[in-house]
Motif scaffolding. Structure first.
Motif, PDB file in Angstrom:
ATOM      1  N   LEU A 113       0.821  -1.256   0.132  1.00 50.10           N
ATOM      2  CA  LEU A 113      -0.041  -0.157  -0.007  1.00 50.10           C
ATOM      3  C   LEU A 113       0.896   1.295  -0.028  1.00 50.10           C
ATOM      4  N   VAL A 114       0.584   2.235  -0.920  1.00 46.20           N
ATOM      5  CA  VAL A 114       1.291   3.532  -0.803  1.00 46.20           C
ATOM      6  C   VAL A 114       0.314   4.525   0.147  1.00 46.20           C
ATOM      7  N   ILE A 115       1.147   5.191   0.960  1.00 45.20           N
ATOM      8  CA  ILE A 115       0.169   5.821   2.170  1.00 45.20           C
ATOM      9  C   ILE A 115       0.423   7.276   1.511  1.00 45.20           C
ATOM     10  N   GLU A 116      -0.882   7.856   1.287  1.00 47.46           N
ATOM     11  CA  GLU A 116      -1.282   9.116   0.564  1.00 47.46           C
ATOM     12  C   GLU A 116      -2.674   9.454   1.276  1.00 47.46           C
ATOM     13  N   PRO A 117      -2.719  10.891   1.294  1.00 45.46           N
ATOM     14  CA  PRO A 117      -4.089  11.452   1.940  1.00 45.46           C
ATOM     15  C   PRO A 117      -5.272  10.759   1.249  1.00 45.46           C
ATOM     16  N   ASP A 118      -5.271  10.348   0.131  1.00 47.61           N
ATOM     17  CA  ASP A 118      -6.531   9.946  -0.353  1.00 47.61           C
ATOM     18  C   ASP A 118      -7.067   8.701   0.355  1.00 47.61           C
ATOM     19  N   ILE A 119      -5.982   8.075   1.220  1.00 46.68           N
ATOM     20  CA  ILE A 119      -6.828   6.726   2.009  1.00 46.68           C
ATOM     21  C   ILE A 119      -7.408   7.360   3.064  1.00 46.68           C
ATOM     22  N   ARG A 120      -7.230   8.335   3.796  1.00 45.79           N
ATOM     23  CA  ARG A 120      -8.140   8.787   4.606  1.00 45.79           C
ATOM     24  C   ARG A 120      -9.595   9.268   3.943  1.00 45.79           C
ATOM     25  N   ARG A 121      -9.489   9.894   2.868  1.00 44.44           N
ATOM     26  CA  ARG A 121     -10.695  10.324   2.113  1.00 44.44           C
ATOM     27  C   ARG A 121     -11.522   9.167   1.602  1.00 44.44           C
ATOM     28  N   VAL A 122     -10.844   7.984   1.382  1.00 47.64           N
ATOM     29  CA  VAL A 122     -11.842   6.783   1.218  1.00 47.64           C
ATOM     30  C   VAL A 122     -12.471   6.214   2.346  1.00 47.64           C
ATOM     31  N   PHE A 123     -11.683   6.254   3.560  1.00 45.54           N
ATOM     32  CA  PHE A 123     -12.286   5.915   4.845  1.00 45.54           C
ATOM     33  C   PHE A 123     -13.377   6.944   5.003  1.00 45.54           C
ATOM     34  N   ASP A 124     -13.371   8.017   5.159  1.00 42.32           N
ATOM     35  CA  ASP A 124     -14.367   9.080   5.418  1.00 42.32           C
ATOM     36  C   ASP A 124     -15.444   8.897   4.517  1.00 42.32           C
ATOM     37  N   TYR A 125     -15.359   8.541   3.199  1.00 38.59           N
ATOM     38  CA  TYR A 125     -16.497   8.596   2.421  1.00 38.59           C
ATOM     39  C   TYR A 125     -17.496   7.531   2.828  1.00 38.59           C
ATOM     40  N   PHE A 126     -17.163   6.372   3.468  1.00 35.48           N
ATOM     41  CA  PHE A 126     -17.857   5.273   3.768  1.00 35.48           C
ATOM     42  C   PHE A 126     -18.274   5.636   5.250  1.00 35.48           C
ATOM     43  N   LEU A 127     -17.599   6.082   5.915  1.00 35.29           N
ATOM     44  CA  LEU A 127     -17.865   6.349   7.446  1.00 35.29           C
ATOM     45  C   LEU A 127     -19.012   7.580   7.478  1.00 35.29           C
ATOM     46  N   SER A 128     -19.231   8.073   6.376  1.00 34.08           N
ATOM     47  CA  SER A 128     -20.032   9.412   6.289  1.00 34.08           C
ATOM     48  C   SER A 128     -21.490   8.773   6.480  1.00 34.08           C
ATOM     49  N   THR A 129     -21.546   7.495   6.123  1.00 35.53           N
ATOM     50  CA  THR A 129     -22.763   6.540   5.883  1.00 35.53           C
ATOM     51  C   THR A 129     -23.209   5.944   7.371  1.00 35.53           C
ATOM     52  N   VAL A 130     -22.480   6.069   8.389  1.00 35.84           N
ATOM     53  CA  VAL A 130     -23.016   5.594   9.800  1.00 35.84           C
ATOM     54  C   VAL A 130     -23.985   6.500  10.095  1.00 35.84           C
ATOM     55  N   GLY A 131     -25.170   5.400  10.626  1.00 38.86           N
ATOM     56  CA  GLY A 131     -26.655   6.034  10.671  1.00 38.86           C
ATOM     57  C   GLY A 131     -27.478   5.833   9.557  1.00 38.86           C
ATOM     58  N   GLU A 132     -27.104   5.512   8.424  1.00 38.12           N
ATOM     59  CA  GLU A 132     -27.922   4.772   7.233  1.00 38.12           C
ATOM     60  C   GLU A 132     -27.711   3.698   7.410  1.00 38.12           C
ATOM     61  N   ASP A 133     -26.229   3.062   7.370  1.00 37.03           N
ATOM     62  CA  ASP A 133     -25.721   1.603   7.648  1.00 37.03           C
ATOM     63  C   ASP A 133     -25.427   1.846   9.147  1.00 37.03           C
ATOM     64  N   ASP A 134     -25.569   0.392   9.574  1.00 39.84           N
ATOM     65  CA  ASP A 134     -25.008   0.072  11.016  1.00 39.84           C
ATOM     66  C   ASP A 134     -23.441  -0.121  10.626  1.00 39.84           C
ATOM     67  N   VAL A 135     -23.037   0.315  11.978  1.00 38.06           N
ATOM     68  CA  VAL A 135     -21.242  -0.004  12.101  1.00 38.06           C
ATOM     69  C   VAL A 135     -20.859  -1.023  11.151  1.00 38.06           C
ATOM     70  N   GLU A 136     -21.458  -2.055  11.534  1.00 45.43           N
ATOM     71  CA  GLU A 136     -21.097  -3.321  10.850  1.00 45.43           C
ATOM     72  C   GLU A 136     -21.030  -3.619   9.518  1.00 45.43           C
ATOM     73  N   GLN A 137     -22.169  -2.901   8.900  1.00 47.68           N
ATOM     74  CA  GLN A 137     -22.467  -2.753   7.415  1.00 47.68           C
ATOM     75  C   GLN A 137     -21.331  -1.862   6.728  1.00 47.68           C
ATOM     76  N   VAL A 138     -20.862  -0.841   7.428  1.00 48.87           N
ATOM     77  CA  VAL A 138     -19.875   0.181   7.090  1.00 48.87           C
ATOM     78  C   VAL A 138     -18.583  -0.454   6.749  1.00 48.87           C
ATOM     79  N   LYS A 139     -18.262  -1.326   7.883  1.00 54.56           N
ATOM     80  CA  LYS A 139     -16.991  -2.078   7.987  1.00 54.56           C
ATOM     81  C   LYS A 139     -16.772  -2.995   6.746  1.00 54.56           C
ATOM     82  N   SER A 140     -18.179  -3.332   6.703  1.00 62.23           N
ATOM     83  CA  SER A 140     -18.074  -4.499   5.344  1.00 62.23           C
ATOM     84  C   SER A 140     -17.810  -3.841   4.152  1.00 62.23           C
TER      85      SER A 140
END
Length: 359
Positions: A113-140
């Motif tokens: 894996l190449v470490i760069e700021p986009d990784i955080r953006r990807v994580f936050d993209y999915f984490l923004s749905t917590v509440g619509e999805d439950d946490v287990e679904q977001v992690k999946s």
């Protein structure tokens, strides 16, 4: 469930200061991923995460000052678990419909894996749905995305990094609130930075939060100068300018873009005071902000002028009611009726606030 995945004080996440390229070597015989730094996409360096989390040299070629100091066990097993759960995921959350994942994940020539700021953006993209999805679904969904876009080794490294990012967010929640003073905010920033070092390590922390930290440090230094009563106005101005001059180029660029509309507004006010025409004002705005922005501001000018005319006419009628000789109670009813007939509900709240300022 809501977590503070994004640290720092500033809301300016437009660009990032540090693009640190880090790669992770393949899983070793020990059964744990041995993460190594990659500076050019292919060259392995010191271990980022390994069995020894005390900061000692894991790979044997450099000191481990930039290593995460928190152990994280069982990451591979959890990755497999959430991949299995991904087979039963519900439809995409509504907030993500019609969107693409925000950020690109890359692996180097060795599959790390190449470490760069986009990784955080990807994580936050999915984490923004917590509440619509439950946490287990977001992690999946995250595990599935990592498996789809990265080689297996890099996907597992990215998953461990996600778990560290999540643990950092949970640790952030336990931090005490600052007291609003420059010293208190500075201490809070140091605590956040320390948690990033503990959970993410220096390289990842700089890649994810380098811009945020540079801007936050600048903001706190600026506040300290502005609140220093021992400085004269000239000394304050000189120190503030020095802080501005010392900013890294990406941060300075963001500040200039953020301050540009304010500067243009001041220039427009000066032009109007000097008797400039609408054409001259529009030309200034187009030169500084572009045609579309100039058109939006021109439309806003028209809306403001219309509002000013309506409010002025309303105040004229209020003055007539005040001079009518009606009893105070009757005057209040007439003014309330006038507001009701002239403005909508949202406008009436604004009018009432303006009226209180007139009293």
């Amino acid at each position: 469930m809501r977590r503070l995945w994004i640290g720092g004080f500033s809301l300016f996440l437009v660009v990032f200061l540090v693009l640190t390229f880090v790669g992770f070597p393949k899983k070793g015989d020990s059964g744990r991923a041995d993460f190594s730094v990659s500076t050019d996409g292919s060259e392995s360096g010191r271990s980022l995460i390994g069995r020894d989390v005390t900061g000692s040299n894991v790979s044997g070629n450099e000191s481990g000052n930039d290593l995460p100091r928190r152990a994280l066990e069982g990451s591979d097993e959890r990755f497999e678990h959430y991949l299995q759960l991904a087979g039963d995921l519900p439809p995409t959350p509504r907030s993500l419909e019609g969107t693409e994942v925000d950020g690109e994940l890359r692996a180097d020539a060795d599959g790390n894996l190449v470490i760069e700021p986009d990784i955080r953006r990807v994580f936050d993209y999915f984490l923004s749905t917590v509440g619509e999805d439950d946490v287990e679904q977001v992690k999946s969904r995250i595990a599935l995305h990592l498996a789809e876009v990265l080689p297996d080794s890099a996907a597992r490294q990215a998953w461990e990094l996600f778990e560290r990012y999540e643990a950092y967010g949970e640790a952030m929640e336990a931090l005490p609130q600052h007291d609003g003073t420059v010293a208190g905010m500075g201490e809070s920033l140091k605590q956040r930075q320390q948690l990033r070092q503990e959970w993410l390590g220096q390289n990842v922390a700089e890649s994810f939060y380098g811009f945020d930290d540079a801007f936050d440090n600048y903001t706190l230094a600026r506040m300290a100068v502005q609140q220093d009563e021992s400085l004269s106005a000239e000394e304050q101005a000189a120190r503030l300018q020095a802080l501005e001059d010392d900013l890294p180029a990406p941060v300075r660029e963001v500040r200039q873009r953020a301050n540009l509309p304010v500067q243009v507004s001041q220039d427009v006010a000066a032009l109007r005071e000097a008797g400039a025409t609408d054409h001259e004002i529009r030309a200034l705005r187009e030169a500084a902000l572009g045609r579309e922005a100039a058109e939006r501001l021109e439309a806003l000018d028209q809306q403001r002028a219309q509002w000013d005319q309506r409010y002025a006419e309303y105040r004229r009628q209020v003055a007539e009611i005040a001079a009518s000789g009606l009893a105070p109670e009757d005057q209040e009813r007439e003014v309330a009726r006038l507001r009701e007939n002239t403005f909508d509900e949202q406008e009436r709240r604004r009018v009432q606030a303006l009226d209180r300022m007139q009293e």
